[in-house]
Design a protein around this motif. Structure first.
Motif, short mmCIF file in Angstrom:
data_model
loop_
_atom_site.label_atom_id
_atom_site.label_comp_id
_atom_site.label_asym_id
_atom_site.label_seq_id
_atom_site.Cartn_x
_atom_site.Cartn_y
_atom_site.Cartn_z
N ASP B 66 0.85 -1.19 0.00
CA ASP B 66 0.00 0.00 0.00
C ASP B 66 0.89 1.25 0.00
OD1 ASP B 66 -3.04 0.98 0.94
OD2 ASP B 66 -1.43 2.23 1.75
N THR B 85 -7.43 4.82 -0.83
CA THR B 85 -7.34 3.55 -1.54
C THR B 85 -8.76 3.12 -1.91
OG1 THR B 85 -5.61 3.03 0.04
CG2 THR B 85 -6.23 1.28 -1.48
N LEU B 86 -8.99 2.81 -3.20
CA LEU B 86 -10.29 2.27 -3.61
C LEU B 86 -10.28 0.77 -3.40
CD1 LEU B 86 -11.39 3.94 -6.97
CD2 LEU B 86 -12.45 4.15 -4.72
N ASP B 87 -9.30 0.11 -3.99
CA ASP B 87 -9.17 -1.32 -3.75
C ASP B 87 -7.73 -1.76 -3.89
OD1 ASP B 87 -8.52 -2.02 -6.42
OD2 ASP B 87 -10.61 -2.20 -6.94
N LEU B 88 -7.42 -2.85 -3.26
CA LEU B 88 -6.07 -3.40 -3.32
C LEU B 88 -6.21 -4.91 -3.30
CD1 LEU B 88 -3.13 -2.32 -3.27
CD2 LEU B 88 -3.13 -2.71 -0.82
N ARG B 89 -5.59 -5.53 -4.30
CA ARG B 89 -5.65 -6.98 -4.39
C ARG B 89 -4.22 -7.49 -4.22
NH1 ARG B 89 -7.95 -11.91 -7.25
NH2 ARG B 89 -6.05 -13.08 -7.68
N VAL B 90 -4.04 -8.47 -3.35
CA VAL B 90 -2.71 -9.05 -3.13
C VAL B 90 -2.78 -10.55 -3.40
CG1 VAL B 90 -0.76 -9.28 -1.54
CG2 VAL B 90 -2.34 -7.38 -1.26
#
Lengths: 126, 143
Positions: B66, B85-90
């Motif tokens: 992030d 942050t709208l979205d975060l994919r890990v």
């Protein structure tokens, strides 16, 4: 339930239980802050992941508990986290023999206004 | 590296890393380029997610990425700008090796008026053998 060191670092505690899943509480503090006055997205993500994991852990008796390896997590952030207590709870969407699909939701004053939700896929090693 | 940038990533981390969430994780500045930044967190027993294996929790890696991807956005536009942050994919490709620092490289690959698109990878010594891959979007909350 004993939480791992990372959960202690975030200041998490178990504040209750719903449908067998622990309700996690993360008090506001400088350690979980991003820009002044707001929670850090990483701390929110960490809280959501821990809520998803502990919901799954709680499903098993101690001696049958599988090791959980995260495969993917997707976090949607809906509202900025303010200087307040944050709650989170995990939901087991599907529990298979090798994979579990999990969700978690985090909120502050008003549960109807979540600040973030996560979906996780995890691998179970039994 | 940009020489006339108004945004100084190394200075930003050194002030940020001494307090707030970055400080809790022990965030360090490594390097940056025109549209990327590289940050690291050292292995610490406080960051363990599974005591049986000693493997780092996934949360610190999410937080590292992030921050590395956020920094990449400010570097690319050469200024700090408030964002959410709208979205975060890990994708967690493999467990990080206990004892090793995790290095996260974030890149801003597309910037529009209101949204920044980012991607990145984390590794624990060999960039060709990553521990995590991320993709995310951020929305600007100030002009």
């Amino acid at each position: 339930m004993k939480l791992p060191p990372y959960a202690e670092l975030l200041g998490l505690s178990v504040a209750g239980e719903e449908a067998g899943a622990p309700l996690l509480l993360m008090p506001f503090g400088v350690g979980v802050m991003g820009r002044p006055g707001f929670l850090h997205g990483g701390a929110i993500g960490g809280l959501l992941e821990m809520a998803a994991f502990t919901a799954l852990y709680a499903r098993f008796p101690d001696e049958e508990r599988p090791r959980i390896k995260p495969i993917t997590v997707t976090v949607d952030f809906m509202r900025g986290g303010r200087e307040a207590d944050t709650f989170a709870i995990g939901i087991i969407t599907r529990l298979g023999t090798r994979v579990a699909n999990l969700e978690a939701v985090a909120w502050q004053e008003d549960r109807a206004k979540p600040i973030a939700v996560a979906r996780m896929n995890v691998l179970l090693s039994r | 590296m940009p020489v006339d940038s108004a945004f100084d990533p190394e200075r930003f981390v050194s002030t940020l890393a001494s307090r707030a969430h970055g400080g809790l994780l022990g965030l360090r500045y490594i390097a940056h380029g025109a549209d990327w930044s590289e940050l690291a967190i050292d292995y610490s027993e406080r960051l363990i997610g599974d005591e049986a294996s000693g493997v780092l929790a996934s949360g610190p890696i999410l937080a590292l990425m992030d921050m590395a991807t956020s920094m990449a956005i400010w570097i690319r536009q050469q200024r700090f700008r408030a964002q959410a942050t709208l979205d975060l994919r890990v994708d967690y490709l493999r467990p990080a090796t206990p004892g090793k620092a995790v290095i996260g490289r974030g890149e801003c690959y597309r910037l529009t008026r209101s949204v920044a698109f980012v991607r990145g990878q984390a590794h624990d010594g060999d960039p060709a053998d990553p521990v995590a891959h991320v993709a995310g979007t951020y929305m600007f909350t100030s002009p």
